[in-house]
Motif scaffolding. Structure first.
Motif, PDB file in Angstrom:
ATOM      1  N   PRO B 199       0.802  -1.231   0.000  1.00  0.00           N
ATOM      2  CA  PRO B 199       0.000   0.000   0.000  1.00  0.00           C
ATOM      3  C   PRO B 199       0.833   1.279   0.000  1.00  0.00           C
ATOM      4  CG  PRO B 199      -0.979  -1.587   1.471  1.00  0.00           C
ATOM      5  CD  PRO B 199       0.291  -2.209   0.971  1.00  0.00           C
ATOM      6  N   ALA B 200       1.894   1.314   0.765  1.00  0.00           N
ATOM      7  CA  ALA B 200       2.687   2.543   0.838  1.00  0.00           C
ATOM      8  C   ALA B 200       3.217   2.938  -0.532  1.00  0.00           C
ATOM      9  CB  ALA B 200       3.842   2.363   1.810  1.00  0.00           C
ATOM     10  N   TYR B 201       3.647   1.915  -1.310  1.00  0.00           N
ATOM     11  CA  TYR B 201       4.101   2.203  -2.680  1.00  0.00           C
ATOM     12  C   TYR B 201       2.902   2.450  -3.589  1.00  0.00           C
ATOM     13  CZ  TYR B 201       8.706   0.398  -1.301  1.00  0.00           C
ATOM     14  OH  TYR B 201       9.905   0.193  -0.695  1.00  0.00           O
ATOM     15  N   GLY B 202       1.903   1.604  -3.441  1.00  0.00           N
ATOM     16  CA  GLY B 202       0.731   1.661  -4.319  1.00  0.00           C
ATOM     17  C   GLY B 202       0.089   3.032  -4.325  1.00  0.00           C
ATOM     18  N   ARG B 203      -0.008   3.641  -3.146  1.00  0.00           N
ATOM     19  CA  ARG B 203      -0.633   4.971  -3.062  1.00  0.00           C
ATOM     20  C   ARG B 203       0.152   5.983  -3.886  1.00  0.00           C
ATOM     21  NH1 ARG B 203      -0.440   3.921   2.648  1.00  0.00           N
ATOM     22  NH2 ARG B 203      -2.284   2.660   3.084  1.00  0.00           N
TER      23      ARG B 203
END
Ligand SMILES: Cc1ncc(C[n+]2csc(CCOP(=O)(O)OP(=O)(O)O)c2C)c(N)n1
Ligand code: SF4
Lengths: 193, 536
Positions: B199-203
Motif C-alpha cells: 500500500p505505501a508504494y501503491g498509493r
C-alpha cells in the motif's frame, strides 16, 4: 470502378478460396480491396458470408450497405437468398444449384427462384457437375467464380492471374485444373446471356 | 510501396513483430486468435525465436507479458473481450505499477456476439484503469497504431490497450509495413520497487497515474489518429470512434460530409477537439462501435445541456454492431426499399461436426439423465456448448469459462443430487482446476465429465495446455484415482460409457469422468500441415 460482392455458403464449403483469388487479382492490379469474413462459431456447418469490395478508389466500410451489392455469389442455393436485402435491384445473383442439406427443414426453393427471376438477373449453375466434367471435382468453387466473373469489374485474365497466385504453391497441375474450372464456369454464363 | 493483404488481426501481429516484441502471450478467443497464430508462423518471429506459445488463460498470459516488460523487453498480450475479465486483476494493477519494456494489450470485442457470450465494450476497462486506449479505424491504422503503441507505452510508462471489433479483426485490406526494429536489450527497472504494490508504494504510484492524466489527454489531442474535419453545415457535429468513422464516410463517397466531424482513435478523449465541435455545432451525434461510452461522457461534458444523439436515445441502435445503413438512417438519408429475404428460408445454426466425439458423450449422458431428471447439467464453453441445441439438448448452462464445475458445486451445496459438470480439456486447464480443488476440499457430490478432444477446438484447433496432463492434475488436486474414469467417445462404446456414468453417479463424492478422442477437425488440420511441410 467498384464491385461489391456478397459471397455466401455453408461453413466448410471453402468460399474463402474464391475471396482469396479475387483478393490476389485486386492486389496485382493495385485496386483497393476490403473483405470481411465470418470466423468462429458460424463456421461449424452454419451459414457463412463474406463481404468483398473491390474499387479503384479507397473504400471506407468493411460492410456493404443494404441494396448496394452488385453481385451475390453463393456456393449453395438457399444461402444465396439469405442476403437478398444486400443486392442492388440492378445486381445479379449467381448460385450453385447443389444443395447442402444439413438441417431437417430444408425448403423447396424452385418457386422462389422462378418468382425472383422475374425481377433480377439470376444464374443457376450445377457447378459440382461441371467441375467433375472438367476432371477436377474439387474445383467447383472456381467454376462458381468463373460463372460470376462476367459480373465482376475485373478483366478475366487478371482473375486468372489471381487464381495462379493462390494455387501456385500446390503445383502447376492444380493451377491448370482450377483455371480450366474457372473457364468452364465463365463459358456457362456467357452462353446464357 | 508493397501492399500486403492482411486481416486486422494479421496487421497487428505483423506490426508487433516489426516493432521488436520479444514475446506474445495469449489464450485463444474469437476474434483475437489469429494475432498469435500469425506471429507463430511469422518468419522473423521464428528467426528471433520470440515467445509465442499459448498460455493457460488470459490472466497467466497478461502476467507473463508484464514479467517480460519488467525485464525491459517489449511484449504483446492478446485476448477476446471476456478474456479481459479473467485478466482484470493484473490489468488494473499494472496500470498502477506502469511498465518497463513497452507493453500492449490487444483486446478484441465482439459486438453483435458473432461468437461470444456477451458484447461488453473493453474501452470501459481502459478508462477504468486510466490507461491510453487505441482504437484503429482500419487495417492500416491497426498496423500503424500497434507499431507505435510500444514506443508510446515506453514514453508514458504505461501499458497501452489496443481495442478492435470483430469487423476490423476479420476483414482484409492492403497494408503497408514499416522498418523492422531491434528487440530491446534486457534491462531491469531503474526503480527496483516499481512493481511492488505494498500500500505505501501503491498509493504513491496511483498518484503518479493520476498526475499523468492531463498529459494523456494532451497526447490524444495531438495524436494524428484523432482528427477534426471541417464541415459547412453546423446544424450537427458528428463524433465517430474507431470503425464507426468508416460507416459515416461510406455515406459520402465523394468525401463530402457536410457536417464537422471529430474522429477518435485514441483515448482519453481529445477534449479540445470536442469542445471545438460543441462550440461550432448545434447538436452532436456520437457513433461508436460498442456501448455508448463517449456518448455518456459527452452528455454532461459541456455543462450547457447540448443535445447529444446516439445509442441512448434511439438515433442509433442501442446494441449490436453498427453498419453504414444505421448511419444513413441517423443522418436522415432516404434508403431504397431493399429486396426481401424469402420467408421460406430455414435457419442454419452451427452444429457439431460429423464424427465429433462430443456427440457420443452427449448420447450417453442423455440416457443417464433420462432417469436422473432434467436441469442438472452445468456446462461450459467450447464446441460442446452446441449440446444445448437439438438433437441433444443435454446441457443447461454456459456462463463463463470454468463455471460448469463451480456452479454444479453450488447447486450440489444447495441439495441438488445428482449434479453433472461438462467441461472441455482446455476450459478445464483455463479455469476448471481451482473449482475442482474446492470440490475436493469439501468432498462435494459431483460428477465432472471432461470432454477431452486434445485441442482447443472451438477457436480452430490450437494446442491445449491440458494435453496428456488431465489425470495427473486431477490426482494431484486430490481426486481419488478410483473415481477418475476414462472412456473413448465412440458409438460402439455407448453401453460402457452409460455404465461408467451410472457407477460414478451412485458414488457420493467427487468423480471425474474423462472422455478422450481427438477432434476430427484437428486431425485433418495436422494432416494438412504435415503435407504442407513435406511440400516445402
Ligand atoms: C475467458 C474466455 N476466453 C476465451 C474464450 C473463447 N473460447 C471459447 S471456447 C474456448 C475453448 C474451448 O476449448 P475446449 O474447452 O477444449 O473445448 P472444445 O472447443 O475443444 O470442445 C475458447 C478459447 C472465452 N469464451 N472466454
Ligand atoms: S471442431 Fe472438433 S470438437 Fe468441434 S464440433 Fe468439430 S469435431 Fe467436434
Amino acid at each position: 470502378m467498384k464491385t461489391d460482392i456478397i459471397l455466401s455458403g455453408v461453413g466448410g464449403q471453402g468460399i474463402l478460396s474464391i475471396a482469396a483469388s479475387l483478393g490476389a487479382a485486386a492486389l496485382n492490379e493495385n485496386y483497393y480491396l476490403k473483405q470481411a469474413e465470418t470466423h468462429g462459431m458460424s463456421q461449424r456447418g452454419g451459414a457463412v458470408v463474406s463481404h468483398l469490395r473491390i474499387a479503384d478508389h479507397p473504400i471506407y466500410s468493411d460492410l456493404i450497405p443494404i441494396s448496394n451489392a452488385d453481385l451475390i455469389l453463393s456456393v449453395e442455393p438457399m444461402e444465396s437468398l439469405r442476403y437478398l436485402p444486400y443486392l442492388s435491384p440492378e445486381g445479379s445473383l449467381v448460385t450453385n444449384t447443389a444443395e447442402f442439406v444439413n438441417i431437417p427443414d430444408y425448403p423447396d426453393l424452385e418457386e422462389t427462384f422462378t418468382e425472383l427471376a422475374k425481377n433480377i438477373n439470376i444464374i443457376r449453375i450445377d457447378a459440382d457437375r461441371i467441375a467433375k466434367e472438367t476432371g477436377n471435382p474439387k474445383a467447383s468453387n472456381m467454376v462458381m467464380l468463373g460463372a460470376a466473373s462476367p459480373f465482376i469489374a475485373i478483366h478475366d485474365e487478371i482473375i486468372i492471374k489471381g487464381i495462379e497466385t493462390i494455387f501456385k504453391a500446390k503445383g502447376e497441375k492444380i493451377v491448370e485444373m482450377n483455371i480450366e474450372a474457372f473457364k468452364a464456369g465463365r463459358e456457362f454464363t456467357l452462353s446464357k446471356s | 510501396m508493397q501492399r500486403k493483404l492482411l486481416m486486422g488481426v494479421e496487421a497487428i501481429g505483423q506490426a508487433a513483430v516489426d516493432a521488436g516484441i520479444s514475446g506474445v502471450y495469449a489464450y485463444p478467443g474469437t476474434p483475437s486468435t489469429e494475432i498469435t497464430e500469425y506471429i507463430q508462423h511469422n518468419k522473423l518471429a521464428i528467426e528471433r525465436n520470440i515467445h509465442r506459445e499459448w498460455s493457460a488463460n488470459e490472466k497467466t498470459a497478461l502476467e507473463a507479458a508484464l514479467g517480460m516488460s519488467y525485464a525491459g523487453k517489449r511484449s504483446l498480450a492478446c485476448m477476446k473481450h471476456v478474456g479481459l475479465n479473467v485478466a482484470a486483476d493484473v490489468f488494473m494493477n499494472m496500470a498502477i505499477t506502469g511498465i518497463n519494456g513497452g507493453l500492449v494489450v490487444v483486446v478484441a470485442d465482439d459486438p453483435s456476439q458473432h461468437s461470444s457470450q456477451n458484447e461488453q465494450d473493453s474501452r470501459f476497462y481502459g478508462k477504468f484503469a486510466m490507461i491510453p486506449v487505441f482504437e484503429p479505424s482500419n487495417q492500416q491504422e491497426a498496423y500503424d497504431m500497434t507499431y507505435e503503441a510500444f514506443e508510446f507505452s515506453e514514453k508514458t510508462g504505461l501499458p497501452v490497450m489496443l481495442r478492435i471489433p470483430t469487423r476490423l479483426a476479420h476483414s482484409r485490406a492492403g497494408v503497408v509495413s514499416r522498418p523492422v526494429q531491434n528487440e530491446n536489450p534486457l534491462h531491469l527497472p531503474s526503480n527496483p520497487m516499481q512493481f511492488m504494490l505494498l500500500p505505501a508504494y501503491g498509493r504513491k504510484y496511483y498518484q503518479n497515474l493520476l498526475d499523468k492524466q492531463n498529459w494523456l489527454i494532451r497526447l490524444s489531442e495531438e495524436s494524428s489518429y484523432n482528427d477534426y474535419f471541417e464541415g459547412k453545415d453546423k446544424s450537427l457535429g458528428i463524433v465517430c470512434c474507431g470503425i464507426a468513422y468508416n460507416y459515416l464516410m461510406e455515406n459520402y463517397p465523394e468525401d463530402n460530409c457536410p457536417y464537422p466531424v471529430v474522429k477518435i482513435s485514441q483515448y482519453p478523449i481529445p477534449e479540445k477537439l470536442l469542445h471545438k465541435l460543441e462550440k461550432e455545432c448545434d447538436e452532436l451525434l456520437v457513433a461508436e462501435e460498442g456501448y455508448p461510452l463517449v456518448e455518456e461522457q459527452l452528455t454532461d461534458f459541456f455543462g450547457k445541456g447540448t443535445r447529444v444523439w446516439g445509442r441512448l436515445n434511439g438515433a442509433l441502435p442501442r446494441k449490436g454492431e453498427l453498419n453504414p445503413d444505421h448511419l444513413a438512417k441517423a443522418l436522415g438519408k432516404e434508403l431504397k426499399e431493399p429486396l426481401k429475404m424469402p420467408e421460406t428460408l430455414a435457419g442454419r445454426p452451427p452444429s457439431l461436426c460429423a464424427g465429433c466425439g462430443h456427440q457420443d458423450s452427449y448420447e450417453a449422458l442423455n440416457e443417464v439423465i433420462a432417469d436422473a431428471g432434467n436441469g442438472r447439467v452445468f456446462a461450459d464453453i467450447g464446441c460442446y456448448t452446441l449440446g444445448a441445441l437439438p438433437p441433444y439438448s443435454t446441457i443447461n448452462t454456459c456462463v463463463d469459462m470454468g463455471a460448469s464445475i463451480t456452479m454444479a458445486k453450488g447447486a450440489a451445496d444447495a441439495g441438488l443430487v445428482p449434479v453433472f459438470a461438462v467441461i472441455g480439456d482446455s476450459t478445464f486447464t483455463h479455469s476448471g482446476i481451482t473449482g475442482l480443488l474446492d470440490c475436493v476440499v469439501e468432498k462435494t457430490n459431483i460428477n465432472i465429465l471432461i470432454v477431452d478432444n486434445e485441442t482447443v477446438a472451438m477457436t480452430g484447433g490450437q494446442d491445449s495446455s491440458a494435453k496428456g496432463r488431465i489425470e495427473k492434475i486431477c490426482e494431484g488436486v486430490g481426486v481419488d484415482p478410483e473415481h477418475i474414469r476414462l472412456f473413448v467417445p465412440l458409438k460402439k462404446n455407448h453401453i460402457e460409457i452409460v455404465q461408467i456414468i451410472r457407477e460414478e453417479m451412485a458414488f457420493n463424492g467427487v468423480s471425474v469422468i474423462i472422455g478422450r478422442r481427438e477432434c476430427v477437425q484437428r486431425i485433418a488440420k495436422t494432416k494438412k500441415m504435415n503435407k504442407a511441410i513435406k511440400q516445402v
